[in-house]
Design an enzyme around this catalytic site. Structure first.
Site, PDB file in Angstrom:
ATOM      1  N   HIS A 149       0.830  -1.216   0.000  1.00 19.69           N
ATOM      2  CA  HIS A 149       0.000   0.000   0.000  1.00 19.69           C
ATOM      3  C   HIS A 149       0.866   1.268   0.000  1.00 19.69           C
ATOM      4  O   HIS A 149       0.491   2.287   0.572  1.00 19.69           O
ATOM      5  CB  HIS A 149      -0.959   0.015   1.188  1.00 19.69           C
ATOM      6  N   ASN A 174     -10.130  -3.148   2.149  1.00 19.96           N
ATOM      7  CA  ASN A 174      -9.796  -3.170   0.725  1.00 19.96           C
ATOM      8  C   ASN A 174     -11.064  -3.005  -0.095  1.00 19.96           C
ATOM      9  O   ASN A 174     -12.172  -3.015   0.452  1.00 19.96           O
ATOM     10  CB  ASN A 174      -9.119  -4.495   0.339  1.00 19.96           C
ATOM     11  N   TYR A 195       0.849  -4.267  12.240  1.00 21.96           N
ATOM     12  CA  TYR A 195       0.675  -2.842  11.952  1.00 21.96           C
ATOM     13  C   TYR A 195       1.468  -1.964  12.910  1.00 21.96           C
ATOM     14  O   TYR A 195       2.093  -0.987  12.503  1.00 21.96           O
ATOM     15  CB  TYR A 195      -0.812  -2.470  11.962  1.00 21.96           C
TER      16      TYR A 195
END
EC number: 1.11.1.6
Length: 686
Positions: free
Chosen positions: A78, A151, A365
């Site tokens: 991304h 997404n 993350y």
């Protein structure tokens, strides 16, 4: 509840917070980072006009050192993204399902920041590559930041996060030569697919038109994972999140997508930016699918499997609110690059499940932000700061901005009356759902995760004939780029489990033998919600190229342009040269683009207004011909009809609207607008 928790947010809360950090250099004197005014910025300090640069030149050192450190590591995936601000409003209180405060009061406008992205490519890659698209939303709520990190495809390639590095290594450029960029049409990706058949369902989606969206404004968003809603009484329900674009779901065609990548690599971000700069709104409705805890095992798929969706015909989507995006970012680096999303950023009333891909993301993350943003204090970067206050004992570290007063930095304590103190559920404290968990430690997936093909079949069976042909062509392109015949054969074999005819077409396209046909199931299941053929269709915000030259018909053009404007359609006047052209009656019109600076692939439709100057213009003919071959609406009037005939050999057919010497071009305008609203005219014979 504390005063902190009583503070109400509104759509401007985040913008007002960011205002504290904005700066404008207009009308200011130049200074160093230390505030010292600079008298010279073009020449370094030297010993004589031709002498060496002196180390005492602190301005040169500061300027160059900062430049050398301007870039931060790009996201592993991304990397290419674009952000926009807006707000969210719930339609009605969701008290029955969740205690999340931002989902209760329809009068509250919760500020949001959304980052759209591609997945595979580097930061400088093109927007229109075939890929999944990231759709990450940060809600700045009164109870803290909530991130819905999704997404534009509702499923994923893998079931367990431990395989994520393998997946990414496979679809990224091959390490021996760093090719291809932002593309999965190469050996390692398809080798991964062939040997990890759990990816079959997601691959069907990426090979479909969903992999090449027309616009970020015209694609769905999905939370992918199964989460939980928990209400005040502690009752939990499984939930999946959906973003439904108000404009409907629309895509490009592959030839067009490839050409746009060269003509305008920033196509999607430019589309989003210009829409909002021109005063437009980008809107999505938020929907949820919910399953009661007691119905967890009711279905023939595992509801925790991230490679599976919940068919909307079995589990309807309940529309609960709307998100409106209406403000562009002020600085891409400060906002889009530095924003840090995390699926673990939740608020009371939203909880996790045992989805093994989600569980891994909850670690990954935070880990990746630490290196990308330089330490544990990335939550203090302006775009990441919650609009509600935060208090804890996490101190110090790189780039700390908060100045914590007092001697106490631990819990429990008596010196500070045990503050900051934990909050009860009644005080807004987050309480994890009390799920009963038991089992032996084991590295194994549930047998209920082993069905790799049923939903891939469901997706294929739900496509229209045109959508199926697009999928076949995409497979033939992608697998046709694979050099290994063995990998090509393996891919064909895998997708023979989805559909025999699909596998046969792929085999034919790439030049390998088709596998023996498997016994087909008598029951053919479909889900109409999966096809784009049934989506909303509107002309609003579409972009039309108007081809005109000297001698154009003033009344005709004015009537059509006004009608297009009334429908919210953006118009560009295209001619042979920039500057003004003159109508037959002497009226002037300015061109905003030429056949060299723009291309038909950048528009949704073409209107050939004509004028004697364009009648035999080969560039204009090529412009129209390409739009025709991409199934777009074409309008033509007067000399424009001759131009259309010269371009495509006909003035009739699906999506073609013409008018000549009309007393009133209102009917023509309406018919053309209807043709534009249809998006594409797939039954046109090319």
């Amino acid at each position: 509840m504390s005063d902190d928790q009583n503070k109400r947010v509104n759509e401007h809360s985040k913008d007002e917070q960011l205002e504290q950090y904005r700066t404008d250099n207009s009308g200011k004197k130049m200074t160093t980072n230390q505030g010292l005014r600079v008298s010279e910025d073009e020449h370094s300090l030297k010993a004589g006009v031709r002498g060496p640069t002196l180390m005492e030149d602190f301005h040169f050192r500061e300027k160059m050192t900062h430049f050398d450190h301007e870039r931060i590591p790009e996201r592993v995936v991304h990397a290419r993204g674009f952000g926009v601000h807006g707000f969210f409003q719930v339609y009605e209180p969701m008290t029955e399902y969740t205690r999340a405060k931002f989902l209760q009061d329809p009068s509250v406008k919760t500020p949001v920041f959304v980052r759209f992205s591609t997945v595979a490519g580097s930061k400088g890659s093109a927007d229109t590559v075939r890929d999944a698209r990231g759709f990450a939303t940060k809600f700045y709520t009164e109870e803290g930041n909530y991130d819905l990190v999704g997404n534009n495809i509702p499923v994923f390639f893998i079931q367990d996060a431990i395989k994520f590095p393998d997946l990414v290594h496979a679809f990224k450029p091959e390490p021996h030569n760093e090719m291809p960029q932002a593309a999965t049409a190469h050996d390692t990706f398809w080798d991964f697919v062939a040997n990890n058949p759990e990816s079959a369902h997601m691959v069907m989606w990426t090979m479909s038109d969903r992999g090449i969206p027309r616009s970020y404004r015209m694609m769905e968003g999905f939370g992918v994972h199964t989460f939980r809603f928990v209400n005040e009484q502690g009752k939990a329900r499984f939930v999946k999140f959906h973003w439904k674009p108000v404009l409907g779901v629309h895509s490009l065609v592959w030839d067009e997508a490839q050409k746009i990548a060269g003509k305008d690599p920033d196509f999607h971000r430019r589309d989003l930016w210009e829409t909002i700069e021109n005063g437009g709104k980008v809107e999505y409705e938020l929907g949820v699918q919910m399953i009661d805890e007691e119905d967890e095992f009711k279905f023939d798929f595992d509801i925790l499997d991230p490679t599976k969706l919940w068919p909307e015909e079995l589990v309807p989507v309940k529309i609960i609110g709307k998100m409106t995006l209406n403000r562009n970012q002020d600085n891409v680096f400060a906002e889009t690059e530095q924003v840090a999303f995390h699926p673990g950023n939740v608020v009371p009333g939203i909880d996790f499940t045992n989805d093994p891909l989600l569980q891994g993301r909850l670690f990954s993350y935070t880990d990746t932000q630490l290196i990308r943003l330089g330490g544990p204090n990335f939550h203090e970067i302006p775009i990441n700061r919650p609009v509600c206050p935060f208090h804890n004992n996490q101190y110090d570290g790189y780039h700390r901005m908060t100045i914590n007063k007092g001697p106490v930095a631990y819990h429990k304590n008596s010196l500070q009356n045990n503050d900051p103190s934990p909050a009860t559920a009644e005080e807004g404290g987050y309480v994890h759902y009390q799920e009963k968990v038991e089992g032996k430690k084991i590295r194994q997936r549930s047998d209920s995760f082993n069905d790799y093909y049923s939903q891939a079949k469901l997706f294929w069976n739900s496509m229209s004939p045109v959508e199926k042909q697009h999928i076949i062509s995409a497979f033939c392109f992608e697998v046709g780029k694979v050099k290994s015949k063995d990998v090509q054969r393996q891919v064909v074999d895998v997708f023979s489990n989805v559909d025999a005819d699909l596998a046969e077409e792929i085999a034919k396209g790439v030049g390998v033998a088709a596998p023996a046909k498997r016994k087909a199931s008598k029951e053919i299941l479909t889900s109409p919600a999966l096809s784009q053929a049934r989506t909303v269709k509107t002309a609003s915000t579409r972009k039309v190229a108007v081809l005109a030259g000297n001698g154009f018909h003033e009344k005709e053009l004015q009537t059509v342009l006004e009608a297009l404007k009334q429908e919210g359609i953006t118009v560009d006047i295209i001619s042979q040269n920039l500057g003004y052209m003159t109508s037959g009656s002497g009226q002037q019109l300015e061109a905003s683009g030429t056949f060299l600076t723009v291309d038909s692939v950048l528009y949704d439709a073409v209107y050939a207004a004509g004028g004697l100057e364009l009648k035999d213009n080969k560039q204009a003919m090529a412009f129209i011909r390409e739009a025709y071959n991409h199934y777009k609406a074409i309008g033509a009037a007067n000399e424009g009809i001759d131009l259309l005939q010269s371009s495509v050999g006909t003035t009739e057919g699906l999506g073609i609207v013409t008018a000549k010497d009309e007393p009133d071009y209102t009917a023509f305008s309406k018919a053309f607008i209807d043709a534009v609203a249809a998006h594409r005219h797939w039954d046109r014979r090319i």
